[in-house]
Design a protein around this motif. Structure first.
Motif, PDB file in Angstrom:
ATOM      1  N   TYR A  37      -2.240  -1.175  13.594  1.00 26.24           N
ATOM      2  CA  TYR A  37      -1.969  -2.601  13.595  1.00 26.24           C
ATOM      3  C   TYR A  37      -1.428  -2.973  12.216  1.00 26.24           C
ATOM      4  CZ  TYR A  37      -4.682  -3.197  17.912  1.00 26.24           C
ATOM      5  OH  TYR A  37      -5.140  -3.138  19.208  1.00 26.24           O
ATOM      6  N   ARG A  38      -0.817  -4.146  12.151  1.00 24.61           N
ATOM      7  CA  ARG A  38      -0.370  -4.630  10.848  1.00 24.61           C
ATOM      8  C   ARG A  38      -0.585  -6.132  10.752  1.00 24.61           C
ATOM      9  NH1 ARG A  38       6.174  -3.611  11.457  1.00 24.61           N
ATOM     10  NH2 ARG A  38       6.602  -5.306  12.939  1.00 24.61           N
ATOM     11  N   GLN A  39      -0.717  -6.568   9.511  1.00 24.01           N
ATOM     12  CA  GLN A  39      -0.877  -7.992   9.253  1.00 24.01           C
ATOM     13  C   GLN A  39      -0.075  -8.354   8.019  1.00 24.01           C
ATOM     14  OE1 GLN A  39      -4.944  -9.377   8.962  1.00 24.01           O
ATOM     15  NE2 GLN A  39      -4.321 -11.471   9.428  1.00 24.01           N
ATOM     16  N   ARG A  45      -2.814 -10.495  12.855  1.00 28.71           N
ATOM     17  CA  ARG A  45      -2.742  -9.048  12.999  1.00 28.71           C
ATOM     18  C   ARG A  45      -2.113  -8.737  14.358  1.00 28.71           C
ATOM     19  NH1 ARG A  45      -7.916  -5.497  11.340  1.00 28.71           N
ATOM     20  NH2 ARG A  45      -7.599  -6.897   9.547  1.00 28.71           N
ATOM     21  N   TYR A  94      -3.318  -1.217   9.457  1.00 28.17           N
ATOM     22  CA  TYR A  94      -4.710  -0.856   9.717  1.00 28.17           C
ATOM     23  C   TYR A  94      -4.789   0.166  10.852  1.00 28.17           C
ATOM     24  CZ  TYR A  94      -5.881  -5.112   7.117  1.00 28.17           C
ATOM     25  OH  TYR A  94      -6.005  -6.081   6.155  1.00 28.17           O
TER      26      TYR A  94
END
Length: 115
Positions: A37-39, A45, A94
């Motif tokens: 995942y990315r934020q 997210r 993440y």
């Protein structure tokens, strides 16, 4: 207790490549659906890519054709190969381990795409 060791983030120019790695310890890795995942700052997210225990892969539309997720069950490791990186890929990435009853998260690794 599930523990993660994430690595591979950094600063890269647009068009460049990075490979993220996530090593999972403490549980039976091969049974997990693993994901990245990315934020980005000011954003929620979001799922980037996931791979099931049967190696079924899923990608966000924004990364299809550029990113590849893979896993090595012998090494308890999931990878995210990121090619043709764009400034909009800049985020904290993440690692996630998912079962029907639990979600576990890594500490995150920063990816910055900038000229």
């Amino acid at each position: 207790q599930v523990q993660f060791v994430e690595s591979g983030g950094g600063l890269v120019h647009p068009g460049g490549s990075l490979r993220l790695s996530c090593v999972l310890s403490g549980r039976i890795f091969r049974f997990y659906t693993m994901g990245w995942y990315r934020q980005a700052p000011g954003k929620q997210r979001e799922l980037v890519a996931s791979i099931t225990s049967g190696e079924i892969r899923n990608y966000a539309d924004s990364v299809k054709g550029r990113f590849t997720i893979s896993r090595d069950n012998a090494k308890n490791t999931v990878y995210l190969q990121m090619n043709s990186l764009k400034p909009e890929d800049t985020a904290v990435y993440y690692c996630n381990a998912h079962t029907t009853s639990n979600d576990y998260w890594g500490q995150g690794t920063q990816v910055t795409v900038s000229s």
